[in-house]
Design an enzyme around this catalytic site. Structure first.
Site, PDB file in Angstrom:
ATOM      1  N   LYS A 179       0.867  -1.178   0.000  1.00 41.18           N
ATOM      2  CA  LYS A 179       0.000   0.000   0.000  1.00 41.18           C
ATOM      3  C   LYS A 179       0.899   1.222   0.000  1.00 41.18           C
ATOM      4  CE  LYS A 179      -1.796   2.933   2.155  1.00 41.18           C
ATOM      5  NZ  LYS A 179      -1.514   4.362   1.799  1.00 41.18           N
ATOM      6  N   GLU A 254      10.025   1.883  10.500  1.00 34.86           N
ATOM      7  CA  GLU A 254      11.072   2.848  10.140  1.00 34.86           C
ATOM      8  C   GLU A 254      10.430   4.231  10.175  1.00 34.86           C
ATOM      9  OE1 GLU A 254      14.187   2.177   9.603  1.00 34.86           O
ATOM     10  OE2 GLU A 254      14.196   0.024   9.249  1.00 34.86           O
ATOM     11  N   CYS A 288      13.949  11.123   5.693  1.00 33.23           N
ATOM     12  CA  CYS A 288      13.965  10.849   7.133  1.00 33.23           C
ATOM     13  C   CYS A 288      15.350  11.078   7.719  1.00 33.23           C
ATOM     14  CB  CYS A 288      13.506   9.423   7.396  1.00 33.23           C
ATOM     15  SG  CYS A 288      14.461   8.217   6.444  1.00 33.23           S
ATOM     16  N   GLU A 392      10.067  16.819  14.242  1.00 37.44           N
ATOM     17  CA  GLU A 392      10.492  16.601  12.856  1.00 37.44           C
ATOM     18  C   GLU A 392       9.755  17.612  11.975  1.00 37.44           C
ATOM     19  OE1 GLU A 392       9.063  13.107  10.650  1.00 37.44           O
ATOM     20  OE2 GLU A 392      11.145  12.755  10.078  1.00 37.44           O
TER      21      GLU A 392
HETATM   22  P1  NAD Z   1       2.590   8.684   7.216  1.00 41.00           P
HETATM   23  O1  NAD Z   1       2.850   7.958   8.488  1.00 41.00           O
HETATM   24  O2  NAD Z   1       1.576   9.730   7.199  1.00 41.00           O
HETATM   25  O3  NAD Z   1       2.193   7.673   6.062  1.00 41.00           O
HETATM   26  C1  NAD Z   1       3.007   6.578   5.702  1.00 41.00           C
HETATM   27  C2  NAD Z   1       2.136   5.507   5.079  1.00 41.00           C
HETATM   28  O4  NAD Z   1       1.245   4.999   6.059  1.00 41.00           O
HETATM   29  C3  NAD Z   1       1.246   5.997   3.931  1.00 41.00           C
HETATM   30  O5  NAD Z   1       1.155   4.975   2.959  1.00 41.00           O
HETATM   31  C4  NAD Z   1      -0.090   6.201   4.623  1.00 41.00           C
HETATM   32  O6  NAD Z   1      -1.185   6.111   3.753  1.00 41.00           O
HETATM   33  C5  NAD Z   1      -0.092   5.058   5.608  1.00 41.00           C
HETATM   34  N1  NAD Z   1      -0.958   5.242   6.774  1.00 41.00           N
HETATM   35  C6  NAD Z   1      -1.362   6.408   7.359  1.00 41.00           C
HETATM   36  N2  NAD Z   1      -2.183   6.144   8.393  1.00 41.00           N
HETATM   37  C7  NAD Z   1      -2.289   4.803   8.487  1.00 41.00           C
HETATM   38  C8  NAD Z   1      -2.995   3.926   9.363  1.00 41.00           C
HETATM   39  N3  NAD Z   1      -3.755   4.389  10.348  1.00 41.00           N
HETATM   40  N4  NAD Z   1      -2.883   2.598   9.163  1.00 41.00           N
HETATM   41  C9  NAD Z   1      -2.115   2.103   8.171  1.00 41.00           C
HETATM   42  N5  NAD Z   1      -1.437   2.886   7.312  1.00 41.00           N
HETATM   43  C10 NAD Z   1      -1.510   4.218   7.469  1.00 41.00           C
HETATM   44  O7  NAD Z   1       4.011   9.238   6.750  1.00 41.00           O
HETATM   45  P2  NAD Z   1       4.301  10.159   5.476  1.00 41.00           P
HETATM   46  O8  NAD Z   1       3.876  11.535   5.816  1.00 41.00           O
HETATM   47  O9  NAD Z   1       3.817   9.503   4.251  1.00 41.00           O
HETATM   48  O10 NAD Z   1       5.894  10.077   5.412  1.00 41.00           O
HETATM   49  C11 NAD Z   1       6.737  10.945   6.091  1.00 41.00           C
HETATM   50  C12 NAD Z   1       7.262  10.301   7.363  1.00 41.00           C
HETATM   51  O11 NAD Z   1       7.949   9.094   7.040  1.00 41.00           O
HETATM   52  C13 NAD Z   1       8.268  11.149   8.092  1.00 41.00           C
HETATM   53  O12 NAD Z   1       8.016  11.082   9.471  1.00 41.00           O
HETATM   54  C14 NAD Z   1       9.597  10.478   7.775  1.00 41.00           C
HETATM   55  O13 NAD Z   1      10.608  10.703   8.704  1.00 41.00           O
HETATM   56  C15 NAD Z   1       9.204   9.060   7.742  1.00 41.00           C
HETATM   57  N6  NAD Z   1      10.180   8.280   6.989  1.00 41.00           N
HETATM   58  C16 NAD Z   1      10.993   7.399   7.646  1.00 41.00           C
HETATM   59  C17 NAD Z   1      11.949   6.670   6.960  1.00 41.00           C
HETATM   60  C18 NAD Z   1      12.845   5.690   7.645  1.00 41.00           C
HETATM   61  O14 NAD Z   1      13.397   4.829   6.956  1.00 41.00           O
HETATM   62  N7  NAD Z   1      13.039   5.751   8.946  1.00 41.00           N
HETATM   63  C19 NAD Z   1      12.070   6.845   5.589  1.00 41.00           C
HETATM   64  C20 NAD Z   1      11.245   7.768   4.949  1.00 41.00           C
HETATM   65  C21 NAD Z   1      10.289   8.466   5.663  1.00 41.00           C
END
Ligand code: NAD
Length: 488
Positions: A179, A254, A288, A392
């Site tokens: 997803k 992550e 990230c 962040e």
């Molecule tokens: P997000 O948590 O909003 O969304 C990530 C994914 O989760 C999306 O596909 C979203 O649709 C899904 N999602 C959202 N709510 C959900 C739920 N209740 N149940 C299941 N899935 C759900 O994050 P984002 O805004 O897309 O990405 C940015 C974040 O990701 C930042 O915090 C960044 O630091 C982090 N990030 C971490 C890494 C790492 O490797 N540590 C890498 C890239 C990004």
């Protein structure tokens, strides 16, 4: 209007080897123009159910193939993506707002490499064996794929991070339901078009598009998905942990970061400054691993700040498809507003904004006036307790502060809830080792940034995550181990 919807790109879910339309759709925006350009399925329980069913059905055959057979298929898929690299890069840039240069040189090459890397590493794992001669026993471990893996990825490095999950999951013999982020779904959909040609059997890789709360949660709550690999925000991870708890799912998380750069007075600034600019502003600061707190030792603080700001002002913001542009558009209007609000808060607290947002003016090309752009922004004299130094921001904003001693800077660098990545700049090898050991951070780069050996563990401490990914770590996560004892 009809005319407008006719020109839109319409994505479909990919289930059991077929593209299937959805009953409802979401709008997806081009961040550099502010226009809707794509419609993404708004999947829910029903679509996830169909995808999980297809993945379950494909599991017995896929999991019984030899690692070498799976390896060949992954390599073929890597070749096919690489063959279309330019089309993938164009799509990623348009969908995400990132520069075409970044998509061409980082995102898509890394997606290709993810498949090649796991195609190779899967051939080299060994299991353990011990002997207990006194009781006539040998013990050995055996590893088997877990089943249907649920993979949830974010919008910042769309194909890069999705393939970092798909590749090890299927290399190990699992089947998957992925997803991607609802904001950046296009390259995942393009990849689905290549699966059959690569030889990936139907049902091994299924992709459902849609929001986190609908499609994502349906996947997390599905009883036949024993494992979830998630990359995204800490807040979402907490929700996923809660929702998966009744099923005791295996989780890899992550998450976000608030990554420090520590610059000692013996640092080579000719290396440190350009790299710290990249670590702060690459991909609009939407990585990230991006630096957002720069601690500079007092003796070189003013020189560092002067040179850093002068260089930051040279970063060109504009149309992401222009290869001379360094900073593209942020992912969404809401996200841009959120990032801007941190700069305003810093100003209200008495910090000094030295360049960028609210200080310099941003001239955009005619076609990009409604895009979500922002200048690289450097803030000084921010208090450690400020939300700008604790939360962040995930945009092109970095804070620069002074420090005096090694002990002091370690304590301040560790004084946040996150622990993902840190950089340390010094020419004193002893100091670099001492500081790296004491930092609460899953990754520490000294005198460099973002250089990765995929063999080694990747992941964060504290609120930055649970678990690690990498050759051995992903193998362990995506397989179930069994210990077998044989007595003669
Ligand atoms: P997000 O948590 O909003 O969304 C990530 C994914 O989760 C999306 O596909 C979203 O649709 C899904 N999602 C959202 N709510 C959900 C739920 N209740 N149940 C299941 N899935 C759900 O994050 P984002 O805004 O897309 O990405 C940015 C974040 O990701 C930042 O915090 C960044 O630091 C982090 N990030 C971490 C890494 C790492 O490797 N540590 C890498 C890239 C990004």
């Amino acid at each position: 209007t009809m005319a407008r919807s006719e020109g839109l790109l319409v994505l479909e879910n990919f289930i059991a080897g077929k593209f299937v339309p959805c009953s409802s759709y979401l709008d997806s925006y081009n961040p550099s123009t502010g226009d809707v350009y794509c419609r993404v399925p708004d999947s829910g329980k029903e679509e996830v159910e169909a995808a999980v069913k297809a993945a379950k059905a494909a599991f017995p055959i896929w999991s019984s193939k030899s690692p070498l057979e799976r390896s060949r298929i992954l390599n073929k898929l890597a070749d096919l993506i690489e063959h279309d690299l330019e089309a993938f890069a164009q799509a990623e840039s348009k969908d995400q707002g990132k520069t075409i240069t970044f998509a061409r040189t980082v995102d898509i090459p890394r997606a290709v490499y993810n498949f090649r890397f796991f195609a190779s590493s899967i051939l080299h794992h060994t299991t353990e064996c011990t002997e207990m001669a006194s009781v006539g026993c040998v013990h050995y471990t055996s590893r088997a794929p877990v089943g249907v893996a649920g993979l949830i990825s974010p919008w910042n490095l769309p194909l890069y991070l999705l393939t970092w999950k798909i590749a090890p999951a299927i290399a190990c013999g699992n089947t998957v339901v992925a997803k991607p982020s609802e904001m950046t779904s296009v390259t995942a959909w393009m990849m689905c078009k290549l699966l059959e040609k690569a030889g990936v059997p139907h049902g091994v890789v299924n992709v459902v598009f849609g929001t986190g709360t609908k499609a994502g949660e349906a996947l997390v709550c599905h009883p036949d998905v024993p494992l979830i690999s998630f990359t995204g925000s800490t807040l979402t991870a907490q929700r996923i942990t809660e929702k998966s708890a009744p099923h005791c799912k295996r989780l890899s998380l992550e998450l976000g970061g608030k990554n420090p750069a520590i610059v000692f007075d013996d640092a080579d600034l000719s290396q440190c400054i350009p790299t710290t600019l990249r670590s702060s502003f690459a991909n609009q600061g939407e990585i990230c691993l991006c630096t957002s707190r720069i601690f500079v030792q007092r003796g070189i603080y003013s020189e560092f700040l002067k040179r850093f700001v002068a260089e930051a002002k040279k970063w060109k913001v504009g149309n992401p498809s222009d290869p001379t542009v360094d900073v593209g558009a942020l992912i969404s209007k809401e996200h841009l507003e959120k990032v801007r609000s941190y700069v305003k808060k810093a100003q209200a607290e008495g910090a000094r904004v030295l360049c960028g947002e609210g200080v310099d003016s941003l001239a955009l090309p005619t076609g990009n006036q409604k895009g979500y752009f922002m200048l690289p922004t450097v803030i000084a004299e921010v208090k450690d307790e400020s939300c700008c130094m604790q939360e962040e921001i995930f945009g092109p904003v970095t804070c620069v502060v002074a420090f005096d001693t090694e002990d002091e800077v370690i304590e301040r660098a560790n004084g946040v809830k996150y622990g993902l990545a840190a950089t340390v700049w010094s020419s004193n090898v002893g100091r670099v080792h001492r500081v790296a050991r004491r930092l609460q951070s899953g990754l520490v780069w000294t005198n460099c940034w973002l250089i990765r050996d995929l063999n080694l563990p990747f992941g964060g401490m504290k609120a930055s995550g649970i678990g690690r990914e990498g050759a051995k770590d992903s193998y362990e996560f995506f397989t179930e181990v069994k210990t077998i004892t044989i007595k003669h």
